[in-house]
Write a protein that holds these residues in place. Structure first.
Motif, PDB file in Angstrom:
ATOM      1  N   PRO A  38      10.465 -14.748  -7.714  1.00  0.00           N
ATOM      2  CA  PRO A  38      11.875 -15.030  -8.017  1.00  0.00           C
ATOM      3  C   PRO A  38      12.811 -14.783  -6.835  1.00  0.00           C
ATOM      4  N   LEU A  39      12.289 -14.154  -5.763  1.00  0.00           N
ATOM      5  CA  LEU A  39      13.121 -13.819  -4.611  1.00  0.00           C
ATOM      6  C   LEU A  39      12.877 -14.738  -3.416  1.00  0.00           C
ATOM      7  N   ALA A  40      11.977 -15.732  -3.568  1.00  0.00           N
ATOM      8  CA  ALA A  40      11.542 -16.529  -2.429  1.00  0.00           C
ATOM      9  C   ALA A  40      12.713 -17.198  -1.708  1.00  0.00           C
ATOM     10  N   GLU A  41      12.660 -17.126  -0.376  1.00  0.00           N
ATOM     11  CA  GLU A  41      13.650 -17.778   0.473  1.00  0.00           C
ATOM     12  C   GLU A  41      12.939 -18.759   1.405  1.00  0.00           C
ATOM     13  N   GLU A  42      13.702 -19.456   2.215  1.00  0.00           N
ATOM     14  CA  GLU A  42      13.137 -20.481   3.088  1.00  0.00           C
ATOM     15  C   GLU A  42      12.078 -19.915   4.015  1.00  0.00           C
ATOM     16  N   VAL A  43      12.311 -18.704   4.526  1.00  0.00           N
ATOM     17  CA  VAL A  43      11.354 -18.108   5.449  1.00  0.00           C
ATOM     18  C   VAL A  43      10.006 -17.854   4.785  1.00  0.00           C
ATOM     19  N   CYS A  44       9.999 -17.648   3.477  1.00  0.00           N
ATOM     20  CA  CYS A  44       8.756 -17.374   2.756  1.00  0.00           C
ATOM     21  C   CYS A  44       7.825 -18.585   2.758  1.00  0.00           C
ATOM     22  N   HIS A  45       8.371 -19.784   2.960  1.00  0.00           N
ATOM     23  CA  HIS A  45       7.580 -21.014   2.936  1.00  0.00           C
ATOM     24  C   HIS A  45       7.021 -21.388   4.301  1.00  0.00           C
ATOM     25  N   ARG A  46       7.404 -20.661   5.357  1.00  0.00           N
ATOM     26  CA  ARG A  46       6.940 -21.054   6.690  1.00  0.00           C
ATOM     27  C   ARG A  46       6.340 -19.916   7.503  1.00  0.00           C
ATOM     28  N   MET A  47       6.420 -18.680   7.020  1.00  0.00           N
ATOM     29  CA  MET A  47       5.863 -17.550   7.759  1.00  0.00           C
ATOM     30  C   MET A  47       5.116 -16.606   6.819  1.00  0.00           C
ATOM     31  N   THR A  48       3.975 -16.118   7.281  1.00  0.00           N
ATOM     32  CA  THR A  48       3.220 -15.132   6.517  1.00  0.00           C
ATOM     33  C   THR A  48       3.794 -13.745   6.791  1.00  0.00           C
ATOM     34  N   PRO A  49       4.233 -13.029   5.768  1.00  0.00           N
ATOM     35  CA  PRO A  49       4.811 -11.701   6.011  1.00  0.00           C
ATOM     36  C   PRO A  49       3.758 -10.687   6.410  1.00  0.00           C
ATOM     37  N   ARG A  50       4.150  -9.721   7.212  1.00  0.00           N
ATOM     38  CA  ARG A  50       3.278  -8.640   7.634  1.00  0.00           C
ATOM     39  C   ARG A  50       3.670  -7.362   6.889  1.00  0.00           C
ATOM     40  N   LEU A  51       2.707  -6.453   6.770  1.00  0.00           N
ATOM     41  CA  LEU A  51       3.006  -5.163   6.157  1.00  0.00           C
ATOM     42  C   LEU A  51       3.984  -4.388   7.038  1.00  0.00           C
ATOM     43  N   GLU A  52       5.065  -3.918   6.430  1.00  0.00           N
ATOM     44  CA  GLU A  52       6.065  -3.123   7.136  1.00  0.00           C
ATOM     45  C   GLU A  52       6.349  -1.858   6.344  1.00  0.00           C
ATOM     46  N   GLY A  53       6.713  -0.803   7.048  1.00  0.00           N
ATOM     47  CA  GLY A  53       7.017   0.455   6.393  1.00  0.00           C
ATOM     48  C   GLY A  53       8.268   0.371   5.540  1.00  0.00           C
ATOM     49  N   VAL A  54       8.140   0.811   4.286  1.00  0.00           N
ATOM     50  CA  VAL A  54       9.282   0.823   3.368  1.00  0.00           C
ATOM     51  C   VAL A  54       9.497   2.210   2.770  1.00  0.00           C
ATOM     52  N   GLY A  55       8.744   3.199   3.246  1.00  0.00           N
ATOM     53  CA  GLY A  55       8.843   4.567   2.763  1.00  0.00           C
ATOM     54  C   GLY A  55       7.743   5.382   3.402  1.00  0.00           C
ATOM     55  N   PRO A  56       7.727   6.686   3.172  1.00  0.00           N
ATOM     56  CA  PRO A  56       6.676   7.538   3.749  1.00  0.00           C
ATOM     57  C   PRO A  56       5.285   7.096   3.305  1.00  0.00           C
ATOM     58  N   THR A 107       0.850  -1.189   0.000  1.00  0.00           N
ATOM     59  CA  THR A 107       0.000   0.000   0.000  1.00  0.00           C
ATOM     60  C   THR A 107       0.886   1.240   0.000  1.00  0.00           C
ATOM     61  N   GLY A 108       0.321   2.354  -0.459  1.00  0.00           N
ATOM     62  CA  GLY A 108       1.054   3.610  -0.400  1.00  0.00           C
ATOM     63  C   GLY A 108       0.526   4.604  -1.397  1.00  0.00           C
ATOM     64  N   PRO A 109       1.103   5.825  -1.418  1.00  0.00           N
ATOM     65  CA  PRO A 109       0.724   6.811  -2.435  1.00  0.00           C
ATOM     66  C   PRO A 109       0.910   6.216  -3.826  1.00  0.00           C
ATOM     67  N   THR A 110      -0.028   6.462  -4.705  1.00  0.00           N
ATOM     68  CA  THR A 110      -0.043   5.779  -5.996  1.00  0.00           C
ATOM     69  C   THR A 110       1.257   5.948  -6.769  1.00  0.00           C
ATOM     70  N   GLU A 111       1.728   7.174  -6.926  1.00  0.00           N
ATOM     71  CA  GLU A 111       2.944   7.384  -7.706  1.00  0.00           C
ATOM     72  C   GLU A 111       4.160   6.741  -7.041  1.00  0.00           C
ATOM     73  N   GLU A 112       4.204   6.756  -5.726  1.00  0.00           N
ATOM     74  CA  GLU A 112       5.320   6.137  -5.005  1.00  0.00           C
ATOM     75  C   GLU A 112       5.332   4.631  -5.218  1.00  0.00           C
ATOM     76  N   VAL A 113       4.172   3.986  -5.084  1.00  0.00           N
ATOM     77  CA  VAL A 113       4.106   2.533  -5.241  1.00  0.00           C
ATOM     78  C   VAL A 113       4.434   2.119  -6.672  1.00  0.00           C
ATOM     79  N   LEU A 114       3.899   2.841  -7.644  1.00  0.00           N
ATOM     80  CA  LEU A 114       4.103   2.440  -9.038  1.00  0.00           C
ATOM     81  C   LEU A 114       5.490   2.813  -9.555  1.00  0.00           C
ATOM     82  N   ALA A 115       6.097   3.844  -8.978  1.00  0.00           N
ATOM     83  CA  ALA A 115       7.458   4.209  -9.392  1.00  0.00           C
ATOM     84  C   ALA A 115       8.510   3.375  -8.671  1.00  0.00           C
ATOM     85  N   ARG A 116       8.220   2.991  -7.418  1.00  0.00           N
ATOM     86  CA  ARG A 116       9.185   2.226  -6.621  1.00  0.00           C
ATOM     87  C   ARG A 116       8.479   1.076  -5.917  1.00  0.00           C
TER      88      ARG A 116
END
Length: 334
Positions: free
Chosen positions: A295-313, A238-247
């Protein structure tokens, strides 16, 4: 945002599948947090089956949540009591459906649905006032002369005109938030922009917020202030539209953008990510539901559900790989 118009926390909806003694559950919407502000347009994007329409129907109270809460102007919907309170909420938060050919009763003139909505949700109006208001909302969605449009039957209108009538019926309630479930997907490309402009105009002139559900990234970019990306019942970014689509910070968002003929979209997504099986949403195990296509999946991706975390304003992503990378880069820069 100072105080959100509507917000969900941990919103979940499961459906029983199978017959007999089967206890299998389809996780249509899982643990969704979403915020919509006053006079804001939020686009909800994702492929078919991701849970977008189910989420809208939960907000509209077509479905009751399995878990979680919806708060409207700070008040939990679970606290509403009585027909009047629910009628007021449904008037404030109406829904415009995808199919303009199925949303109008062919046996009645266009005026019937609008006048009926006015009588139900605004009983203080006289008959003459209801007629005047019906003409006003029809003109507000760009259909003139209003009296002529109201006298027609649905078969006399084009698909685009019928969808505008759907918005007029919602507008008759004096809504605060319109849930627009893919309102342009069944229309010709040449007239879609007109409906998007109607939504933008209603935000400006009527002060209405929108939850705009769509497959179309370009339409979301054109119309929305913020964007939420759904996959397999989860909101993954989630995030501001231009921010999410640009980055974009989630691989699924990158995959969606890679399919858009947009020179600003990322071009380095592995095409093989689109070839894997769809997400498992029937009795899923704790994991990232995008893992089979990522294409980035690691071992942790197969055993834990990720939570939303802040990655920018104002920008969040649910990714075991990308979110830590962003945090690490900020630490390095700092």
């Amino acid at each position: 945002m100072n105080s959100p118009l509507l917000e969900t926390s941990g919103l979940t909806r499961h459906f029983k599948v199978g017959t007999g003694m089967s206890r299998r559950l389809l996780h249509a919407v899982d643990d969704v947090d979403l915020v919509i502000g006053e006079r804001e347009i939020v686009a909800l994007v994702g492929e078919s089956g991701s849970g977008k329409s189910t989420l809208a129907r939960l907000i509209a109270q077509v479905y009751k949540p399995t878990a979680g809460e919806i708060r409207y102007r700070g008040r939990p919907l679970s606290s509403l009591r009585g027909r009047r309170a629910w009628l007021a909420y449904r008037g404030d938060v109406p829904m415009v459906f995808q199919d303009p050919f199925a949303s109008l009763n062919p046996a009645y003139r266009v005026a019937h649905g609008i006048l009926r909505s006015l009588k139900l949700h605004r009983p203080e109006l006289s008959g003459a006032e209801r007629q005047s208001e019906a003409e006003r909302v029809v003109e507000a969605v760009g259909l003139t002369p209003a009296a002529d449009v109201l006298s027609r039957y649905p078969y006399e209108l084009s698909g685009g005109q019928r969808q505008r009538i759907g918005f007029a019926q919602a507008l008759a309630h004096r809504p605060k938030l319109i849930l627009a479930d893919e309102p342009v997907s069944m229309l010709d490309v040449s007239i879609r922009i007109g409906l998007l402009n109607v939504m933008a105009d209603l935000r400006s002139t009527e002060g209405v917020s929108f939850l705009y559900i769509t497959h179309d990234i370009a339409g979301a970019r054109y119309l929305s202030d913020r964007i939420a990306v759904m996959y397999g019942g989860h909101v993954v970014e989630t995030g501001p539209t231009e921010e999410v689509l640009a980055r974009p910070r989630h691989p699924y968002t990158e995959l969606l953008l890679s399919a858009v003929p947009d020179p600003r979209a990322p071009l380095d997504v592995d095409a093989a990510t689109a070839k894997a099986d769809p997400p498992v949403v029937i009795d899923p195990v704790p994991s990232c539901r995008f893992r089979a296509r990522c294409p980035l999946a690691e071992e942790v991706c197969h055993r834990m559900t990720p939570r939303l975390e802040g990655v920018g304003p104002g920008h969040t992503a649910a990714c075991h790989v990308r979110a830590p990378q962003v945090a690490a880069s900020r630490g390095t820069v700092g």
